[in-house]
Design a protein around this motif. Sequence first.
Motif: not given
Length: 311
Positions: A89-95
């Motif tokens: 998954v897109d790492a920008r969505l990690s939080y």
Amino acid sequence: MNALEQLRTMTTIVADTGDLLAIERLAPVDATTNPSLITKALTHPDKQALLSDSLNQFHGDIDSVIDSLTVEIGCDILKLIEGRVSTEVDARLSYDTDATISKALEFMEAYDKAGINSERVLIKMAATWQGIKAAEVLEKQNIHCNLTLLFGQHQAVACADAGVTLISPFVGRILDWQKRQQNRQIVPVEDDMGVESVRLIYQYFKQHNYNTQVMGASFRSPEQVLALAGCDLLTISPDILDSLANMNIKVERQLSPDMAVKAMDKVTLDQAAFDASYQEDKVTQNLLPKGIDGFIAARDELAATLEAMKR
């Protein structure tokens, strides 16, 4: 048998690459990818026509293009292996738990449309508290997850309690951190903090009968790999796989469920306890945000390539 052949009798071998030619040659059971590997694969000169076609298909929507290409590479990999591919998954969505779940469902829908059985796909996300909670929801929907960028025991414990299918503790990055902190050029395997981290996680899971599998990742040398012989899975780069294939030494099993020698109390973590453990864990504090930023940068590199092709 060479070292790699012996290792295959103890551990499931996974190729840590998006290079289709390498995967075909090495014949691993599973394969893992991440944004850096996807970017490397897609920016190869041979892939320029594919990038151009995808841009036209999605009318220049860069995020949709990258997601589509990620799944396409996953499908190509699955044609070459018997097992599973990990798609990140897109790492920008990690939080962001909800956004991670939504993106995972999009990936699974795309794989389903491509005729891929859901059992052959692992959705991969960073082992933040939010990522772990997303995985917990997805696993209840029978969507299997691989939690990555894992550096600390607290992350592993939370993943196991969430019923995650697979975790990927990063051996090599912990060793890199250790070398910097201790100002050492060489650290023998017996002193390697990355190797020891995986051993402790493995022992904890086996002692407490968790189903979550441990897959050592991010290796710097064949010696690190062999120090974890017997781990559930090991994801290994093509160059180290080649090195192992050229080593004619006896490989001794280092990990097995009945070899856990250190009694470890069972721990349950809520978010407050997880956050407190994070604040006490200097390795994870340093490496988790850097890892997320690195994956974001890799995606940004691919996005920049695609933007340039639009002009």
